[in-house]
Motif scaffolding. Structure first.
Motif, PDB file in Angstrom:
ATOM      1  N   THR A 177       0.810  -1.217   0.000  1.00  0.00           N
ATOM      2  CA  THR A 177       0.000   0.000   0.000  1.00  0.00           C
ATOM      3  C   THR A 177       0.842   1.265   0.000  1.00  0.00           C
ATOM      4  N   GLY A 178       2.121   1.161   0.377  1.00  0.00           N
ATOM      5  CA  GLY A 178       2.977   2.334   0.438  1.00  0.00           C
ATOM      6  C   GLY A 178       2.729   3.192   1.667  1.00  0.00           C
ATOM      7  N   MET A 179       1.927   2.703   2.599  1.00  0.00           N
ATOM      8  CA  MET A 179       1.640   3.443   3.828  1.00  0.00           C
ATOM      9  C   MET A 179       2.784   3.249   4.815  1.00  0.00           C
ATOM     10  N   ALA A 180       2.829   4.109   5.802  1.00  0.00           N
ATOM     11  CA  ALA A 180       3.841   3.981   6.843  1.00  0.00           C
ATOM     12  C   ALA A 180       3.677   2.639   7.539  1.00  0.00           C
ATOM     13  N   PRO A 181       4.774   2.027   7.968  1.00  0.00           N
ATOM     14  CA  PRO A 181       4.671   0.728   8.624  1.00  0.00           C
ATOM     15  C   PRO A 181       3.842   0.810   9.905  1.00  0.00           C
ATOM     16  N   THR A 182       3.045  -0.235  10.165  1.00  0.00           N
ATOM     17  CA  THR A 182       2.227  -0.260  11.371  1.00  0.00           C
ATOM     18  C   THR A 182       2.842  -1.124  12.456  1.00  0.00           C
ATOM     19  N   PHE A 183       3.838  -1.935  12.098  1.00  0.00           N
ATOM     20  CA  PHE A 183       4.505  -2.784  13.069  1.00  0.00           C
ATOM     21  C   PHE A 183       6.012  -2.734  12.837  1.00  0.00           C
ATOM     22  N   VAL A 184       6.745  -2.754  13.913  1.00  0.00           N
ATOM     23  CA  VAL A 184       8.202  -2.871  13.843  1.00  0.00           C
ATOM     24  C   VAL A 184       8.528  -4.270  14.317  1.00  0.00           C
ATOM     25  N   THR A 185       9.282  -5.003  13.525  1.00  0.00           N
ATOM     26  CA  THR A 185       9.518  -6.411  13.850  1.00  0.00           C
ATOM     27  C   THR A 185      10.893  -6.696  14.412  1.00  0.00           C
ATOM     28  N   ARG A 186      11.803  -5.708  14.380  1.00  0.00           N
ATOM     29  CA  ARG A 186      13.116  -5.968  14.964  1.00  0.00           C
ATOM     30  C   ARG A 186      13.789  -4.667  15.339  1.00  0.00           C
ATOM     31  N   GLN A 187      14.621  -4.752  16.366  1.00  0.00           N
ATOM     32  CA  GLN A 187      15.403  -3.609  16.836  1.00  0.00           C
ATOM     33  C   GLN A 187      16.594  -3.424  15.902  1.00  0.00           C
ATOM     34  N   MET A 188      16.852  -2.191  15.525  1.00  0.00           N
ATOM     35  CA  MET A 188      18.002  -1.882  14.681  1.00  0.00           C
ATOM     36  C   MET A 188      19.225  -1.632  15.573  1.00  0.00           C
ATOM     37  N   ALA A 189      20.412  -1.683  14.981  1.00  0.00           N
ATOM     38  CA  ALA A 189      21.664  -1.556  15.731  1.00  0.00           C
ATOM     39  C   ALA A 189      21.791  -0.216  16.456  1.00  0.00           C
ATOM     40  N   ASP A 190      21.193   0.851  15.926  1.00  0.00           N
ATOM     41  CA  ASP A 190      21.317   2.170  16.542  1.00  0.00           C
ATOM     42  C   ASP A 190      20.153   2.501  17.483  1.00  0.00           C
ATOM     43  N   GLN A 191      19.328   1.521  17.822  1.00  0.00           N
ATOM     44  CA  GLN A 191      18.202   1.722  18.728  1.00  0.00           C
ATOM     45  C   GLN A 191      18.488   1.035  20.057  1.00  0.00           C
ATOM     46  N   HIS A 192      17.936   1.586  21.128  1.00  0.00           N
ATOM     47  CA  HIS A 192      18.153   1.057  22.469  1.00  0.00           C
ATOM     48  C   HIS A 192      16.809   0.823  23.145  1.00  0.00           C
ATOM     49  N   MET A 193      16.693  -0.258  23.892  1.00  0.00           N
ATOM     50  CA  MET A 193      15.473  -0.588  24.617  1.00  0.00           C
ATOM     51  C   MET A 193      15.440   0.192  25.935  1.00  0.00           C
ATOM     52  N   ALA A 194      14.311   0.839  26.237  1.00  0.00           N
ATOM     53  CA  ALA A 194      14.164   1.581  27.487  1.00  0.00           C
ATOM     54  C   ALA A 194      14.386   0.661  28.678  1.00  0.00           C
ATOM     55  N   SER A 195      13.927  -0.582  28.589  1.00  0.00           N
ATOM     56  CA  SER A 195      14.088  -1.526  29.691  1.00  0.00           C
ATOM     57  C   SER A 195      15.559  -1.809  29.981  1.00  0.00           C
ATOM     58  N   ASN A 196      16.422  -1.677  28.970  1.00  0.00           N
ATOM     59  CA  ASN A 196      17.860  -1.859  29.189  1.00  0.00           C
ATOM     60  C   ASN A 196      18.500  -0.596  29.749  1.00  0.00           C
ATOM     61  N   LEU A 197      17.939   0.561  29.442  1.00  0.00           N
ATOM     62  CA  LEU A 197      18.507   1.817  29.929  1.00  0.00           C
ATOM     63  C   LEU A 197      18.122   2.095  31.379  1.00  0.00           C
ATOM     64  N   ILE A 198      16.850   1.835  31.730  1.00  0.00           N
ATOM     65  CA  ILE A 198      16.398   2.096  33.093  1.00  0.00           C
ATOM     66  C   ILE A 198      17.108   1.134  34.043  1.00  0.00           C
ATOM     67  N   GLY A 199      17.717   1.703  35.065  1.00  0.00           N
ATOM     68  CA  GLY A 199      18.481   0.912  36.022  1.00  0.00           C
ATOM     69  C   GLY A 199      19.964   0.861  35.691  1.00  0.00           C
ATOM     70  N   SER A 200      20.333   1.320  34.500  1.00  0.00           N
ATOM     71  CA  SER A 200      21.741   1.300  34.099  1.00  0.00           C
ATOM     72  C   SER A 200      22.522   2.376  34.835  1.00  0.00           C
ATOM     73  N   ALA A 201      23.782   2.076  35.099  1.00  0.00           N
ATOM     74  CA  ALA A 201      24.669   3.045  35.726  1.00  0.00           C
ATOM     75  C   ALA A 201      25.061   4.098  34.708  1.00  0.00           C
ATOM     76  N   VAL A 202      25.126   5.337  35.176  1.00  0.00           N
ATOM     77  CA  VAL A 202      25.617   6.436  34.354  1.00  0.00           C
ATOM     78  C   VAL A 202      27.017   6.753  34.854  1.00  0.00           C
ATOM     79  N   ARG A 203      27.975   6.737  33.942  1.00  0.00           N
ATOM     80  CA  ARG A 203      29.373   6.952  34.287  1.00  0.00           C
ATOM     81  C   ARG A 203      29.775   8.378  33.935  1.00  0.00           C
ATOM     82  N   GLY A 204      30.738   8.900  34.672  1.00  0.00           N
ATOM     83  CA  GLY A 204      31.287  10.219  34.389  1.00  0.00           C
ATOM     84  C   GLY A 204      32.474  10.111  33.447  1.00  0.00           C
ATOM     85  N   PRO A 205      33.064  11.238  33.076  1.00  0.00           N
ATOM     86  CA  PRO A 205      34.185  11.223  32.134  1.00  0.00           C
ATOM     87  C   PRO A 205      35.405  10.474  32.663  1.00  0.00           C
TER      88      PRO A 205
END
Length: 163
Positions: free
Chosen positions: A40-68
Motif C-alpha cells: 500500500t505504500g503506507m507507513a509501517p504499522t509494526f516494527v519487527t526488529r530492533q536496529m543496531a542504533d536503537q536502544h530498549m528503554a528496559s535496558n537503559l532504566i536501572g543502568s549506571a551512568v558513568r562520568g568522564p
C-alpha cells in the motif's frame, strides 16, 4: 570505538521515515514490515526488529551512568518521553546510599552518550558528581506543588454557576 550519539541516529531515522512516507514502499530502516503495508505504500504499522542504533528503554532504566573519569554518577530511574515519542530527558538518581537520600536529576537525553559495548549499553555523562548533587531536583508533573502553575488533576471540577 565510539558509536554515533543516539540523538544523531534518531534524527537520521526520523528524517528517513519522512522520506519513506513519500515513496512507494518503505525500506528496512524500521525493521521488516508486513507485505500488505509494503504493497500500500503506507507507513509501517509494526516494527519487527530492533536496529543496531536503537536502544530498549528496559535496558537503559536501572543502568549506571558513568562520568568522564569512569566514576559512577548514579542510575537511570526513568525516561521522560514527549508526545511525539522522543526521549526528552533521562532521570538519574544521584547521591544517597541504597536509595536513601537519593534525589532525581533530569538531563537532556542528548547529553548522555549511549554506546553498546559487548552487547551492553554504556552511558556516559560529561558531568561531575558535585554538579549532579548541586543540580535542581526533578519533580514529576503530578507531584509538583500547585504554586508552580501545574494543573491539579485530583481537584473536583467547579460546578457551573446557577442563575
Amino acid at each position: 570505538m565510539k558509536m554515533m550519539p543516539i540523538y544523531a541516529a534518531t534524527a537520521a531515522v526520523l528524517l528517513s521515515t519522512t522520506a519513506m512516507a513519500q515513496t512507494a514502499a518503505p525500506t528496512g530502516t524500521m525493521g521488516a514490515t508486513t507485505s500488505a503495508t509494503a504493497a500500500t505504500g503506507m507507513a509501517p504499522t509494526f516494527v519487527t526488529r530492533q536496529m543496531a542504533d536503537q536502544h530498549m528503554a528496559s535496558n537503559l532504566i536501572g543502568s549506571a551512568v558513568r562520568g568522564p573519569a569512569d566514576e559512577n554518577l548514579g542510575d537511570i530511574n526513568d525516561l521522560l518521553i514527549d508526545r511525539s515519542g522522543n526521549v526528552a530527558a533521562v532521570v538519574i538518581g544521584v547521591g544517597g546510599f541504597l536509595g536513601i537520600g537519593e534525589k532525581d536529576v533530569a538531563v537532556p537525553f542528548q547529553s548522555v552518550e549511549v554506546t553498546r559495548v559487548d552487547g551492553k549499553d554504556r552511558l556516559v555523562l560529561r558531568k561531575t558528581k558535585d554538579e549532579l548533587k548541586n543540580a535542581p531536583t526533578f519533580t514529576e508533573a503530578d507531584k509538583a506543588p500547585a504554586s508552580t502553575g501545574s494543573v491539579n488533576t485530583n481537584r473536583p471540577a467547579t460546578p457551573p454557576a446557577t442563575r
